[in-house]
Design a protein around this motif. Structure first.
Motif, PDB file in Angstrom:
ATOM      1  N   ILE A  14       0.836  -1.205   0.000  1.00  0.00           N
ATOM      2  CA  ILE A  14       0.000   0.000   0.000  1.00  0.00           C
ATOM      3  C   ILE A  14       0.867   1.250   0.000  1.00  0.00           C
ATOM      4  O   ILE A  14       0.607   2.215  -0.735  1.00  0.00           O
ATOM      5  CB  ILE A  14      -0.943  -0.002   1.226  1.00  0.00           C
ATOM      6  CG1 ILE A  14      -1.958  -1.137   1.118  1.00  0.00           C
ATOM      7  CG2 ILE A  14      -1.654   1.347   1.371  1.00  0.00           C
ATOM      8  CD1 ILE A  14      -2.786  -1.345   2.368  1.00  0.00           C
ATOM      9  N   TYR A  38       2.434   1.959  -3.421  1.00  0.00           N
ATOM     10  CA  TYR A  38       1.416   2.496  -4.348  1.00  0.00           C
ATOM     11  C   TYR A  38       1.115   3.962  -4.036  1.00  0.00           C
ATOM     12  O   TYR A  38       1.054   4.812  -4.946  1.00  0.00           O
ATOM     13  CB  TYR A  38       0.136   1.655  -4.245  1.00  0.00           C
ATOM     14  CG  TYR A  38      -0.986   2.118  -5.142  1.00  0.00           C
ATOM     15  CD1 TYR A  38      -1.007   1.770  -6.498  1.00  0.00           C
ATOM     16  CD2 TYR A  38      -2.014   2.910  -4.637  1.00  0.00           C
ATOM     17  CE1 TYR A  38      -2.032   2.201  -7.322  1.00  0.00           C
ATOM     18  CE2 TYR A  38      -3.043   3.346  -5.453  1.00  0.00           C
ATOM     19  CZ  TYR A  38      -3.054   2.988  -6.792  1.00  0.00           C
ATOM     20  OH  TYR A  38      -4.074   3.411  -7.600  1.00  0.00           O
ATOM     21  N   LYS A  39       0.964   4.268  -2.747  1.00  0.00           N
ATOM     22  CA  LYS A  39       0.618   5.626  -2.352  1.00  0.00           C
ATOM     23  C   LYS A  39       1.781   6.603  -2.549  1.00  0.00           C
ATOM     24  O   LYS A  39       1.579   7.790  -2.824  1.00  0.00           O
ATOM     25  CB  LYS A  39       0.141   5.651  -0.894  1.00  0.00           C
ATOM     26  CG  LYS A  39      -1.251   5.080  -0.703  1.00  0.00           C
ATOM     27  CD  LYS A  39      -2.291   5.913  -1.454  1.00  0.00           C
ATOM     28  CE  LYS A  39      -3.684   5.355  -1.349  1.00  0.00           C
ATOM     29  NZ  LYS A  39      -4.668   6.179  -2.082  1.00  0.00           N
ATOM     30  N   ARG A  40       3.009   6.106  -2.402  1.00  0.00           N
ATOM     31  CA  ARG A  40       4.163   6.987  -2.638  1.00  0.00           C
ATOM     32  C   ARG A  40       4.256   7.362  -4.108  1.00  0.00           C
ATOM     33  O   ARG A  40       4.612   8.500  -4.448  1.00  0.00           O
ATOM     34  CB  ARG A  40       5.452   6.304  -2.170  1.00  0.00           C
ATOM     35  CG  ARG A  40       5.620   6.278  -0.666  1.00  0.00           C
ATOM     36  CD  ARG A  40       7.036   5.901  -0.262  1.00  0.00           C
ATOM     37  NE  ARG A  40       8.006   6.955  -0.569  1.00  0.00           N
ATOM     38  CZ  ARG A  40       9.304   6.876  -0.319  1.00  0.00           C
ATOM     39  NH1 ARG A  40       9.794   5.777   0.251  1.00  0.00           N
ATOM     40  NH2 ARG A  40      10.115   7.866  -0.612  1.00  0.00           N
ATOM     41  N   GLU A  47       1.667   7.597  -6.121  1.00  0.00           N
ATOM     42  CA  GLU A  47       0.583   8.573  -6.281  1.00  0.00           C
ATOM     43  C   GLU A  47       1.016   9.942  -5.795  1.00  0.00           C
ATOM     44  O   GLU A  47       0.802  10.964  -6.458  1.00  0.00           O
ATOM     45  CB  GLU A  47      -0.632   8.133  -5.461  1.00  0.00           C
ATOM     46  CG  GLU A  47      -1.678   7.375  -6.222  1.00  0.00           C
ATOM     47  CD  GLU A  47      -2.946   7.206  -5.406  1.00  0.00           C
ATOM     48  OE1 GLU A  47      -3.844   6.529  -5.914  1.00  0.00           O
ATOM     49  OE2 GLU A  47      -3.049   7.726  -4.276  1.00  0.00           O
ATOM     50  N   TYR A  48       1.622   9.962  -4.608  1.00  0.00           N
ATOM     51  CA  TYR A  48       2.061  11.215  -3.984  1.00  0.00           C
ATOM     52  C   TYR A  48       3.105  11.910  -4.852  1.00  0.00           C
ATOM     53  O   TYR A  48       3.050  13.130  -5.068  1.00  0.00           O
ATOM     54  CB  TYR A  48       2.620  10.916  -2.601  1.00  0.00           C
ATOM     55  CG  TYR A  48       3.172  12.105  -1.862  1.00  0.00           C
ATOM     56  CD1 TYR A  48       2.328  12.941  -1.121  1.00  0.00           C
ATOM     57  CD2 TYR A  48       4.536  12.403  -1.891  1.00  0.00           C
ATOM     58  CE1 TYR A  48       2.828  14.039  -0.438  1.00  0.00           C
ATOM     59  CE2 TYR A  48       5.046  13.492  -1.212  1.00  0.00           C
ATOM     60  CZ  TYR A  48       4.185  14.306  -0.486  1.00  0.00           C
ATOM     61  OH  TYR A  48       4.700  15.396   0.184  1.00  0.00           O
ATOM     62  N   ASP A  92      -2.990  14.714  -1.351  1.00  0.00           N
ATOM     63  CA  ASP A  92      -4.421  14.898  -1.580  1.00  0.00           C
ATOM     64  C   ASP A  92      -5.063  15.138  -0.210  1.00  0.00           C
ATOM     65  O   ASP A  92      -4.983  14.284   0.676  1.00  0.00           O
ATOM     66  CB  ASP A  92      -4.995  13.631  -2.228  1.00  0.00           C
ATOM     67  CG  ASP A  92      -6.493  13.712  -2.465  1.00  0.00           C
ATOM     68  OD1 ASP A  92      -7.128  14.671  -1.983  1.00  0.00           O
ATOM     69  OD2 ASP A  92      -7.041  12.816  -3.137  1.00  0.00           O
ATOM     70  N   ASP A 136      -7.026  12.261   1.310  1.00  0.00           N
ATOM     71  CA  ASP A 136      -6.406  10.928   1.399  1.00  0.00           C
ATOM     72  C   ASP A 136      -5.485  10.874   2.618  1.00  0.00           C
ATOM     73  O   ASP A 136      -4.410  11.468   2.631  1.00  0.00           O
ATOM     74  CB  ASP A 136      -5.604  10.637   0.125  1.00  0.00           C
ATOM     75  CG  ASP A 136      -5.180   9.178   0.024  1.00  0.00           C
ATOM     76  OD1 ASP A 136      -4.916   8.562   1.072  1.00  0.00           O
ATOM     77  OD2 ASP A 136      -5.109   8.659  -1.105  1.00  0.00           O
ATOM     78  N   LEU A 147      -3.662   8.532   3.721  1.00  0.00           N
ATOM     79  CA  LEU A 147      -2.370   7.879   3.497  1.00  0.00           C
ATOM     80  C   LEU A 147      -1.376   8.813   2.823  1.00  0.00           C
ATOM     81  O   LEU A 147      -0.161   8.673   3.012  1.00  0.00           O
ATOM     82  CB  LEU A 147      -2.560   6.597   2.678  1.00  0.00           C
ATOM     83  CG  LEU A 147      -3.382   5.510   3.374  1.00  0.00           C
ATOM     84  CD1 LEU A 147      -3.425   4.241   2.525  1.00  0.00           C
ATOM     85  CD2 LEU A 147      -2.810   5.183   4.751  1.00  0.00           C
ATOM     86  N   HIS A 148      -1.846   9.771   2.037  1.00  0.00           N
ATOM     87  CA  HIS A 148      -0.940  10.787   1.498  1.00  0.00           C
ATOM     88  C   HIS A 148      -0.340  11.615   2.643  1.00  0.00           C
ATOM     89  O   HIS A 148       0.835  11.961   2.619  1.00  0.00           O
ATOM     90  CB  HIS A 148      -1.695  11.704   0.533  1.00  0.00           C
ATOM     91  CG  HIS A 148      -1.842  11.112  -0.831  1.00  0.00           C
ATOM     92  ND1 HIS A 148      -2.230  11.843  -1.936  1.00  0.00           N
ATOM     93  CD2 HIS A 148      -1.668   9.839  -1.280  1.00  0.00           C
ATOM     94  CE1 HIS A 148      -2.281  11.058  -3.004  1.00  0.00           C
ATOM     95  NE2 HIS A 148      -1.946   9.841  -2.622  1.00  0.00           N
ATOM     96  N   VAL A 182       2.384   9.584   4.282  1.00  0.00           N
ATOM     97  CA  VAL A 182       3.614   9.624   3.480  1.00  0.00           C
ATOM     98  C   VAL A 182       4.334  10.956   3.683  1.00  0.00           C
ATOM     99  O   VAL A 182       5.548  11.007   3.920  1.00  0.00           O
ATOM    100  CB  VAL A 182       3.289   9.405   1.982  1.00  0.00           C
ATOM    101  CG1 VAL A 182       4.529   9.682   1.126  1.00  0.00           C
ATOM    102  CG2 VAL A 182       2.791   7.987   1.742  1.00  0.00           C
ATOM    103  N   ILE A 239       0.469   3.044   8.917  1.00  0.00           N
ATOM    104  CA  ILE A 239      -0.593   2.370   8.164  1.00  0.00           C
ATOM    105  C   ILE A 239      -1.116   1.166   8.943  1.00  0.00           C
ATOM    106  O   ILE A 239      -2.331   0.924   9.008  1.00  0.00           O
ATOM    107  CB  ILE A 239      -0.083   1.944   6.768  1.00  0.00           C
ATOM    108  CG1 ILE A 239       0.263   3.179   5.936  1.00  0.00           C
ATOM    109  CG2 ILE A 239      -1.142   1.110   6.042  1.00  0.00           C
ATOM    110  CD1 ILE A 239       0.974   2.871   4.630  1.00  0.00           C
TER     111      ILE A 239
END
Length: 299
Positions: A47, A50-52, A54-55, A62, A65, A67-68, A71, A97
């Motif tokens: 996870i 994937y989020k890194r 995205e970030y 975001d 979000d 999880l952003h 990060v 997380i």
């Protein structure tokens, strides 16, 4: 050597003896839990990766979000400290997380216990339902002020069934206790919420489920004897969110439904205290019935 001896001497008190500790080590449920935690950590790593991405693609967090934000905070902490930055980002973010997953799971266990405690006692069930069905739920503040008895029930559930049965702290200086015992600096200190919450020295009829004991709040209570969210500078940051979430869950559950246990199962539920996190031994079957419109016209 002294460091080792202090920790070895603490094992019997923490795990009820060496024999019990060895039994736990070869207990299938305990080993399964260790395996599941490893799998959860691996899942959190996926996870995070994937989020890194995205970030990085977005260039900033975001706002919607969580999880952003995890990060972003992990990067800021790691860059401001010494050591391997990438390793620290990964370790801190994965820990955060995992905490999110575990908090959600703990909330589910506490809500299950709360529901069972309420429906097993007809007097308490009626008082909770009457309060909830008359409560002002136009906004969160009004709702919170309306649920006085419901909050007392939640506090009593957390006393008898704390999510964590024990905690750990590290002494940052040498401490001499009132009985003369010296706790050296950097000693790991274990404390048991489950013991404190049921100790007859601090509670009258400690094993009795009696929400009315909270009518005056915490006045008259011995400090640091009620620790469902721990206390002090490291008190659980989600304490107020957890309390509000449980009240909202009670509103949505009891405002439009009647709930009762399956006949003959009222006293069956018990709890598993082998782990740091207390959990129900098994599920509990209940019967939900939708209220008629006569009860539903209250806001």
């Amino acid at each position: 050597k002294q460091w080792y001896q202090r920790r070895v001497r603490g094992i019997p008190q923490q795990f009820q003896g060496f024999t019990k500790l060895l039994q736990m080590r070869f207990d299938g449920d305990v080993n399964d839990t260790i395996c599941y935690l490893t799998k959860l950590r691996n899942l959190c790593k996926e996870i995070l990766d994937y989020k890194r991405k995205e970030y990085t693609t977005r260039g900033c967090a975001d706002p919607t979000d969580i999880l952003h934000h995890v990060v972003e905070a992990s990067i800021a902490v790691a860059e401001g400290s010494q050591g391997n930055v990438e390793e620290q980002i990964e370790t801190n973010a994965i820990d955060d997380i995992m905490t999110i997953f575990l908090v959600i799971d703990n909330m589910a266990k506490t809500l299950a216990t709360l529901l069972v405690r309420i429906i097993r006692d007809g007097r308490i069930y009626k008082k909770v339902c009457d309060e909830i069905r008359k409560a002002d739920t136009t906004d969160l503040l009004s709702m919170d002020k309306s649920l006085i008895y419901t909050e007392m029930v939640i506090l009593e559930v957390l006393r008898l069934h704390p999510t964590l049965m024990r905690g750990i702290r590290l002494a940052n200086k040498e401490i001499t206790l009132t009985n003369g015992l010296v706790v050296p600096k950097k000693t790991m200190v274990f404390f048991g919420q489950l013991v404190l919450h049921k100790h007859p020295k601090y509670w009258s009829d400690p094993l009795e489920f009696r929400p009315e004991r909270w009518e005056n709040g915490s006045r008259g209570m011995t400090p640091f004897t009620y620790l469902p969210f721990v206390a002090g500078p490291r008190v659980c940051m989600g304490k107020h969110l957890a309390m509000m979430s449980m009240k909202m869950a009670m509103i949505h559950t009891f405002k439009h439904h009647d709930i009762r246990p399956q006949p003959g199962t009222e006293k069956e539920m018990d709890w598993d205290y082998r782990f740091t996190i207390v959990k129900p031994i098994k599920g509990h079957k209940v019967i939900f019935e939708r209220l008629n419109s006569e009860h539903e016209n209250v806001k």
